[in-house]
Design a protein around this motif. Structure first.
Motif, short mmCIF file in Angstrom:
data_model
loop_
_atom_site.label_atom_id
_atom_site.label_comp_id
_atom_site.label_asym_id
_atom_site.label_seq_id
_atom_site.Cartn_x
_atom_site.Cartn_y
_atom_site.Cartn_z
N THR A 63 0.84 -1.20 0.00
CA THR A 63 0.00 0.00 0.00
C THR A 63 0.87 1.25 0.00
O THR A 63 0.63 2.19 -0.77
CB THR A 63 -0.93 0.00 1.23
OG1 THR A 63 -1.74 -1.17 1.20
CG2 THR A 63 -1.81 1.23 1.26
N LYS A 114 2.97 5.90 -2.90
CA LYS A 114 4.16 6.65 -3.31
C LYS A 114 4.22 6.77 -4.82
O LYS A 114 4.55 7.83 -5.37
CB LYS A 114 5.40 5.94 -2.77
CG LYS A 114 6.67 6.70 -2.83
CD LYS A 114 7.73 5.88 -2.12
CE LYS A 114 9.09 6.49 -2.26
NZ LYS A 114 10.14 5.67 -1.62
N GLU A 115 3.92 5.67 -5.55
CA GLU A 115 3.93 5.69 -7.00
C GLU A 115 2.82 6.59 -7.55
O GLU A 115 2.99 7.23 -8.59
CB GLU A 115 3.72 4.25 -7.54
CG GLU A 115 4.93 3.37 -7.39
CD GLU A 115 6.09 3.82 -8.27
OE1 GLU A 115 5.87 4.10 -9.45
OE2 GLU A 115 7.21 3.89 -7.73
N ASN A 116 1.71 6.64 -6.89
CA ASN A 116 0.57 7.44 -7.32
C ASN A 116 0.86 8.94 -7.20
O ASN A 116 0.33 9.75 -7.96
CB ASN A 116 -0.66 7.10 -6.48
CG ASN A 116 -1.85 6.72 -7.31
OD1 ASN A 116 -1.77 6.61 -8.53
ND2 ASN A 116 -2.97 6.54 -6.64
N ASP A 117 1.70 9.30 -6.22
CA ASP A 117 2.01 10.71 -5.98
C ASP A 117 2.94 11.27 -7.06
O ASP A 117 3.07 12.47 -7.18
CB ASP A 117 2.66 10.89 -4.61
CG ASP A 117 1.65 10.70 -3.49
OD1 ASP A 117 0.44 10.73 -3.76
OD2 ASP A 117 2.09 10.48 -2.33
N ARG A 118 3.58 10.42 -7.85
CA ARG A 118 4.53 10.91 -8.86
C ARG A 118 3.85 11.48 -10.04
O ARG A 118 2.91 11.45 -10.56
CB ARG A 118 5.43 9.78 -9.31
CG ARG A 118 6.40 9.41 -8.23
CD ARG A 118 7.35 8.36 -8.74
NE ARG A 118 8.24 7.98 -7.67
CZ ARG A 118 9.16 7.08 -7.79
NH1 ARG A 118 9.35 6.45 -8.91
NH2 ARG A 118 9.93 6.79 -6.79
N PHE A 122 3.91 1.53 -1.07
CA PHE A 122 4.58 1.60 -2.37
C PHE A 122 3.66 2.22 -3.42
O PHE A 122 4.06 3.12 -4.15
CB PHE A 122 5.03 0.20 -2.80
CG PHE A 122 5.59 0.16 -4.19
CD1 PHE A 122 6.89 0.59 -4.44
CD2 PHE A 122 4.82 -0.28 -5.25
CE1 PHE A 122 7.41 0.56 -5.73
CE2 PHE A 122 5.32 -0.31 -6.54
CZ PHE A 122 6.62 0.11 -6.78
N PHE A 123 2.42 1.74 -3.49
CA PHE A 123 1.51 2.23 -4.51
C PHE A 123 1.05 3.66 -4.25
O PHE A 123 0.84 4.43 -5.20
CB PHE A 123 0.29 1.30 -4.67
CG PHE A 123 0.64 0.02 -5.35
CD1 PHE A 123 1.12 0.01 -6.65
CD2 PHE A 123 0.51 -1.20 -4.71
CE1 PHE A 123 1.46 -1.17 -7.30
CE2 PHE A 123 0.84 -2.40 -5.32
CZ PHE A 123 1.31 -2.37 -6.62
#
Length: 99
Positions: free
Chosen positions: A90, A95-99, A92-93
């Motif tokens: 959760t 964090k990836e979504n914030d990019r 990780f995803f």
């Protein structure tokens, strides 16, 4: 690892010795003396047998309850590991979504 002088007794011998204590009305010490074994060994076998039958001291687990407890602890450990993995996934995803 046991001593080279430690005797090993079969499960059948242990069951017979326990049955002798139950049926004879003699004390554990007297039966152990007759069989030529340690009274402490026979006393331990007898306690375990009573606990397995559910006749142990209050709060003592039967062998079935002990097995269930071990199974539940293993299951709980596995679920805790799964929860930790999901928390990391959760994070990780997110964090990836914030990019």
């Amino acid at each position: 690892m046991g001593s080279k002088y430690t005797k090993r007794y079969t499960e059948e011998f242990k069951r017979d010795a326990i049955a002798l204590v139950d049926s004879s009305g003699k004390t554990v010490t007297a039966v152990a003396r007759e069989l030529g074994i340690s009274s402490e060994s026979l006393r331990g076998w007898y306690r375990k047998a009573k606990a397995a039958r559910g006749e142990g001291t209050p709060g003592e687990l039967s062998s079935a309850e002990r097995e269930e407890l071990q199974r539940l602890r293993r299951e709980n450990r596995k679920q805790q590991q799964t929860i930790e993995i999901l928390k990391k996934a959760t994070a990780f995803f997110v964090k990836e979504n914030d990019r």
